[in-house]
Write an enzyme that holds these catalytic residues in place. Structure first.
Site, short mmCIF file in Angstrom:
data_model
loop_
_atom_site.label_atom_id
_atom_site.label_comp_id
_atom_site.label_asym_id
_atom_site.label_seq_id
_atom_site.Cartn_x
_atom_site.Cartn_y
_atom_site.Cartn_z
N LEU A 21 153.59 89.51 13.86
CA LEU A 21 152.45 90.43 13.18
C LEU A 21 151.73 91.20 14.49
O LEU A 21 150.93 92.12 14.38
CB LEU A 21 151.48 89.57 12.46
CG LEU A 21 152.06 88.98 11.03
CD1 LEU A 21 150.66 88.28 10.69
CD2 LEU A 21 152.50 90.03 10.64
N LYS A 71 157.29 80.97 27.27
CA LYS A 71 155.99 80.74 28.03
C LYS A 71 156.05 80.02 28.94
O LYS A 71 155.34 80.27 30.17
CB LYS A 71 155.06 80.19 27.00
CG LYS A 71 154.70 81.19 25.66
CD LYS A 71 153.95 80.57 24.90
CE LYS A 71 153.62 81.34 23.67
NZ LYS A 71 152.70 80.82 22.36
#
Ligand code: ATR
Length: 257
Positions: A21, A71
């Protein structure tokens, strides 16, 4: 959206990124504040991560967020990292300062802010069980320990990764008790006895039909349930809601950073 020759590019590197999003609300924020920036989702495969990071410099991209599954691997590709990344070993944000790439981690801070402000939950002296041992788990576990939780249990499908996370945390926070339980033990009836906070950091629940890792009977009324997944209402969150438990999803963490 008004893209011009001066427009600065930002975005997110991940796989998958379709569910993200971030492009929606980051672009809305740029528009609302009148900033001449655009935010683009980049699907980056694991084997292309180095090329993609080089591309930040080559294309003069101003900054990117990093999500599943990069990450941890991205850290060694950066020129500089902040203290959070040093402690946690994972980055979720890269800033390009004239070709020098600096890594930051806002996951942990965002998590703490969201659970305190949106959830009304104070981590100090609480017992926590975390599902997952990926990049997000490193950031959240590290921050929770900093906030003074009393104990941490890690449960991950791949036990070796849980052990790596435990070793990492015990190196950074000497004497803090970290316990690992086998993945199968998540089905034990007394799994959450005495636990105040359950955090799902796995990607389970992102897709309809994903396995529900926790059964309803282990959820007790004093438990706070936090699911970092935010693209849909997960079965875990539905269950917590149905049982009247305090709960939050990862949207609150994303917007808190
Ligand atoms: P992130 O950086 O967002 O944390 P990640 O490093 O890829 O992403 O970690 C994903 C986590 O979700 C891992 O803990 C992974 O478990 P493994 O270590 O066993 O891979 C967990 N995960 C993903 N799919 C899962 C599934 N179907 N069942 C259980 N755990 C799952």
């Amino acid at each position: 959206m008004d893209i011009k020759g001066t427009t600065k590019i930002t975005g997110v590197f991940g796989n998958p990124v379709e569910h993200s999003l971030s492009p929606v609300f980051q672009n809305a924020a740029f528009q609302a504040t009148g900033l001449d920036y655009v935010y683009i989702p980049f699907l980056v495969l694991q084997e292309n991560l180095k090329k993609a990071v080089d591309g930040i410099r080559a294309l003069n991209i101003k900054g990117v967020n990093i999500t599943i599954p990069h990450k941890s691997n991205v850290v060694k590709l950066l020129d500089d990292i902040d203290d959070d990344v040093k402690i946690l070993g994972v980055a979720n944000t890269i800033l390009n300062e004239n070709g020098i790439l600096k890594g930051f981690n806002t996951d942990g801070k965002g998590f703490i802010r969201s659970i305190q402000e949106d959830g009304g939950f104070t981590p100090k002296d609480k017992k926590v069980l975390i599902l997952g041992a990926g990049g997000t788990s490193y950031a959240i576990a590290g921050r929770l320990i900093k906030e003074g939780i009393s104990s941490l249990i890690i449960c991950n499908r791949t036990k070796e990764k849980a052990i790596l996370l435990k070793n990492h945390l015990e190196k950074k926070f000497t004497f803090f008790p970290v316990k690992i339980i086998n993945f199968e033990e998540r089905k034990n009836k007394d799994l959450l006895n005495g636990v105040d906070l359950l955090v799902n950091t796995t990607s389970c629940g992102m897709k309809e039909g994903d396995e529900l890792l926790i059964s309803e009977e282990v959820l007790h009324k004093n438990l706070f349930v936090y699911d970092v997944v935010y693209n849909r209402k997960t079965e875990l969150i539905k269950m917590a809601q149905d049982k009247g438990l305090r709960h939050l999803n990862g949207l609150s963490m994303l917007t808190a950073t």
